[in-house]
Design a protein around this motif. Sequence first.
Motif, PDB file in Angstrom:
ATOM      1  N   ARG A  44       0.750  -1.027  -0.027  1.00 26.08           N
ATOM      2  CA  ARG A  44       0.182   0.045  -0.045  1.00 26.08           C
ATOM      3  C   ARG A  44       1.015   1.241  -0.074  1.00 26.08           C
ATOM      4  NH1 ARG A  44      -0.834   3.098   4.172  1.00 26.08           N
ATOM      5  NH2 ARG A  44      -0.331   1.393   5.701  1.00 26.08           N
ATOM      6  N   GLU A  45       1.687   1.181   0.875  1.00 24.39           N
ATOM      7  CA  GLU A  45       2.508   2.380   0.935  1.00 24.39           C
ATOM      8  C   GLU A  45       3.533   2.614  -0.251  1.00 24.39           C
ATOM      9  OE1 GLU A  45       3.195   4.774   3.327  1.00 24.39           O
ATOM     10  OE2 GLU A  45       1.851   3.819   4.798  1.00 24.39           O
ATOM     11  N   VAL A  46       4.029   1.875  -0.772  1.00 26.66           N
ATOM     12  CA  VAL A  46       4.736   1.858  -2.201  1.00 26.66           C
ATOM     13  C   VAL A  46       3.708   2.468  -3.315  1.00 26.66           C
ATOM     14  CG1 VAL A  46       5.906   0.666  -3.999  1.00 26.66           C
ATOM     15  CG2 VAL A  46       6.656   0.322  -1.775  1.00 26.66           C
ATOM     16  N   LYS A  47       2.564   1.752  -3.377  1.00 26.70           N
ATOM     17  CA  LYS A  47       1.665   2.227  -4.433  1.00 26.70           C
ATOM     18  C   LYS A  47       1.161   3.636  -4.394  1.00 26.70           C
ATOM     19  CE  LYS A  47      -0.150  -2.197  -5.847  1.00 26.70           C
ATOM     20  NZ  LYS A  47      -1.551  -3.015  -5.639  1.00 26.70           N
ATOM     21  N   GLU A  48       1.230   4.310  -2.980  1.00 22.62           N
ATOM     22  CA  GLU A  48       0.710   5.304  -2.794  1.00 22.62           C
ATOM     23  C   GLU A  48       1.606   6.624  -3.283  1.00 22.62           C
ATOM     24  OE1 GLU A  48      -1.439   4.960   1.606  1.00 22.62           O
ATOM     25  OE2 GLU A  48       0.103   5.902   1.541  1.00 22.62           O
ATOM     26  N   GLU A  49       2.801   6.454  -3.154  1.00 22.69           N
ATOM     27  CA  GLU A  49       3.648   7.646  -3.867  1.00 22.69           C
ATOM     28  C   GLU A  49       5.173   7.087  -4.098  1.00 22.69           C
ATOM     29  OE1 GLU A  49       4.046  10.454  -0.388  1.00 22.69           O
ATOM     30  OE2 GLU A  49       1.948  10.225  -0.143  1.00 22.69           O
ATOM     31  N   THR A  50       5.209   6.921  -5.359  1.00 22.99           N
ATOM     32  CA  THR A  50       6.605   6.174  -5.924  1.00 22.99           C
ATOM     33  C   THR A  50       7.130   6.852  -6.967  1.00 22.99           C
ATOM     34  OG1 THR A  50       5.462   4.505  -7.165  1.00 22.99           O
ATOM     35  CG2 THR A  50       6.196   3.735  -4.966  1.00 22.99           C
ATOM     36  N   GLY A  51       8.329   6.934  -7.404  1.00 15.47           N
ATOM     37  CA  GLY A  51       9.078   7.565  -8.542  1.00 15.47           C
ATOM     38  C   GLY A  51      10.337   6.924  -8.396  1.00 15.47           C
ATOM     39  N   TRP A  52      11.155   6.986  -9.742  1.00 14.40           N
ATOM     40  CA  TRP A  52      12.461   6.528  -9.568  1.00 14.40           C
ATOM     41  C   TRP A  52      13.332   7.588 -10.023  1.00 14.40           C
ATOM     42  CZ3 TRP A  52      13.589   1.850  -8.375  1.00 14.40           C
ATOM     43  CH2 TRP A  52      12.620   0.597  -8.315  1.00 14.40           C
ATOM     44  N   MET A  53      14.609   7.483  -9.472  1.00 10.09           N
ATOM     45  CA  MET A  53      15.643   8.651  -9.931  1.00 10.09           C
ATOM     46  C   MET A  53      17.094   7.987  -9.645  1.00 10.09           C
ATOM     47  SD  MET A  53      16.184  11.514  -6.693  1.00 10.09           S
ATOM     48  CE  MET A  53      14.710  12.479  -7.356  1.00 10.09           C
ATOM     49  N   PRO A  54      18.093   8.537 -10.358  1.00  5.29           N
ATOM     50  CA  PRO A  54      19.504   8.003 -10.170  1.00  5.29           C
ATOM     51  C   PRO A  54      19.840   8.219  -8.662  1.00  5.29           C
ATOM     52  CG  PRO A  54      19.342   9.492 -12.171  1.00  5.29           C
ATOM     53  CD  PRO A  54      18.181   9.579 -11.452  1.00  5.29           C
ATOM     54  N   PHE A  55      20.385   7.229  -8.128  1.00  4.09           N
ATOM     55  CA  PHE A  55      20.754   7.229  -6.780  1.00  4.09           C
ATOM     56  C   PHE A  55      21.745   8.424  -6.523  1.00  4.09           C
ATOM     57  CE2 PHE A  55      24.266   6.712  -3.467  1.00  4.09           C
ATOM     58  CZ  PHE A  55      23.421   6.525  -2.218  1.00  4.09           C
ATOM     59  N   GLU A  56      22.652   8.862  -7.477  1.00  2.00           N
ATOM     60  CA  GLU A  56      23.490  10.008  -7.242  1.00  2.00           C
ATOM     61  C   GLU A  56      22.690  11.424  -7.047  1.00  2.00           C
ATOM     62  OE1 GLU A  56      23.907   7.616  -9.542  1.00  2.00           O
ATOM     63  OE2 GLU A  56      25.785   6.507  -8.908  1.00  2.00           O
ATOM     64  N   GLU A  57      21.618  11.445  -7.948  1.00  2.00           N
ATOM     65  CA  GLU A  57      20.646  12.579  -7.936  1.00  2.00           C
ATOM     66  C   GLU A  57      19.983  12.728  -6.522  1.00  2.00           C
ATOM     67  OE1 GLU A  57      16.669  14.245 -10.025  1.00  2.00           O
ATOM     68  OE2 GLU A  57      17.996  12.862 -11.052  1.00  2.00           O
ATOM     69  N   TYR A  58      19.370  11.463  -5.967  1.00  2.00           N
ATOM     70  CA  TYR A  58      18.813  11.223  -4.606  1.00  2.00           C
ATOM     71  C   TYR A  58      19.904  11.860  -3.594  1.00  2.00           C
ATOM     72  CZ  TYR A  58      17.449   9.748  -0.271  1.00  2.00           C
ATOM     73  OH  TYR A  58      17.238   9.550   1.117  1.00  2.00           O
ATOM     74  N   ALA A  59      21.037  11.223  -3.751  1.00  6.08           N
ATOM     75  CA  ALA A  59      21.995  11.473  -2.649  1.00  6.08           C
ATOM     76  C   ALA A  59      22.478  13.141  -2.582  1.00  6.08           C
ATOM     77  CB  ALA A  59      23.289  10.437  -2.870  1.00  6.08           C
ATOM     78  N   ALA A  60      22.530  13.746  -3.878  1.00  5.21           N
ATOM     79  CA  ALA A  60      23.112  14.980  -3.864  1.00  5.21           C
ATOM     80  C   ALA A  60      22.148  16.027  -3.522  1.00  5.21           C
ATOM     81  CB  ALA A  60      23.420  15.183  -5.298  1.00  5.21           C
ATOM     82  N   GLN A  61      20.793  15.694  -3.281  1.00  3.43           N
ATOM     83  CA  GLN A  61      19.708  16.586  -2.642  1.00  3.43           C
ATOM     84  C   GLN A  61      20.294  17.385  -1.568  1.00  3.43           C
ATOM     85  OE1 GLN A  61      15.394  15.262  -3.108  1.00  3.43           O
ATOM     86  NE2 GLN A  61      16.543  13.639  -2.317  1.00  3.43           N
ATOM     87  N   PRO A  62      20.293  18.834  -1.568  1.00  2.00           N
ATOM     88  CA  PRO A  62      20.457  19.704  -0.344  1.00  2.00           C
ATOM     89  C   PRO A  62      19.994  19.241   0.894  1.00  2.00           C
ATOM     90  CG  PRO A  62      20.224  21.071  -2.310  1.00  2.00           C
ATOM     91  CD  PRO A  62      19.936  19.603  -2.592  1.00  2.00           C
ATOM     92  N   PHE A  63      18.753  18.581   0.702  1.00  2.00           N
ATOM     93  CA  PHE A  63      18.095  18.157   2.071  1.00  2.00           C
ATOM     94  C   PHE A  63      18.929  17.087   2.839  1.00  2.00           C
ATOM     95  CE2 PHE A  63      15.033  15.888   4.550  1.00  2.00           C
ATOM     96  CZ  PHE A  63      14.513  16.737   5.164  1.00  2.00           C
ATOM     97  N   ILE A  64      19.192  15.860   1.903  1.00  2.00           N
ATOM     98  CA  ILE A  64      19.824  14.957   2.440  1.00  2.00           C
ATOM     99  C   ILE A  64      21.204  15.195   2.751  1.00  2.00           C
ATOM    100  CG2 ILE A  64      20.702  12.681   1.657  1.00  2.00           C
ATOM    101  CD1 ILE A  64      17.656  12.821   1.757  1.00  2.00           C
ATOM    102  N   GLN A  65      22.103  16.134   2.046  1.00  2.00           N
ATOM    103  CA  GLN A  65      23.286  16.572   2.448  1.00  2.00           C
ATOM    104  C   GLN A  65      23.619  17.263   3.848  1.00  2.00           C
ATOM    105  OE1 GLN A  65      26.127  15.634   0.958  1.00  2.00           O
ATOM    106  NE2 GLN A  65      24.808  14.197   0.178  1.00  2.00           N
ATOM    107  N   LYS A  66      22.580  18.112   4.208  1.00  2.00           N
ATOM    108  CA  LYS A  66      22.559  18.889   5.401  1.00  2.00           C
ATOM    109  C   LYS A  66      21.945  18.156   6.422  1.00  2.00           C
ATOM    110  CE  LYS A  66      18.305  21.656   5.644  1.00  2.00           C
ATOM    111  NZ  LYS A  66      17.842  23.037   5.895  1.00  2.00           N
TER     112      LYS A  66
END
Length: 116
Positions: A44-66
Amino acid sequence: MMQDSRSRVLVVQEKSGGFRGTGVWKFPTGVVDEGEDICDAAVREVKEETGWMPFEEYAAQPFIQKHDLLKKISEICAAKKEKREYAGFSPVATTTGFSQKKSYLYINSQCLNLED
């Protein structure tokens, strides 16, 4: 972390909750409703809100880095992605972006070359 054959990771943007409308992509998390089967809850949780992106793009998000905790979790994922040896757990001090209270993430810090 769920990863596909193109090294993209499964990410979500919350439709409700604290991250709604922030533009932050994060790894899926969720809550099991009282009496709900854990496997049904995961689907249920996965179906509610999912998407795909390159890992590097995910890890580089300012929110993740700070945010120390999220940054260390992404470092663990990077180690697994690079197939570096990873076994065992050590407490690594960290704080969340929600309070300055010290908490611990249990990881294999030696494999990640992290300082305690």
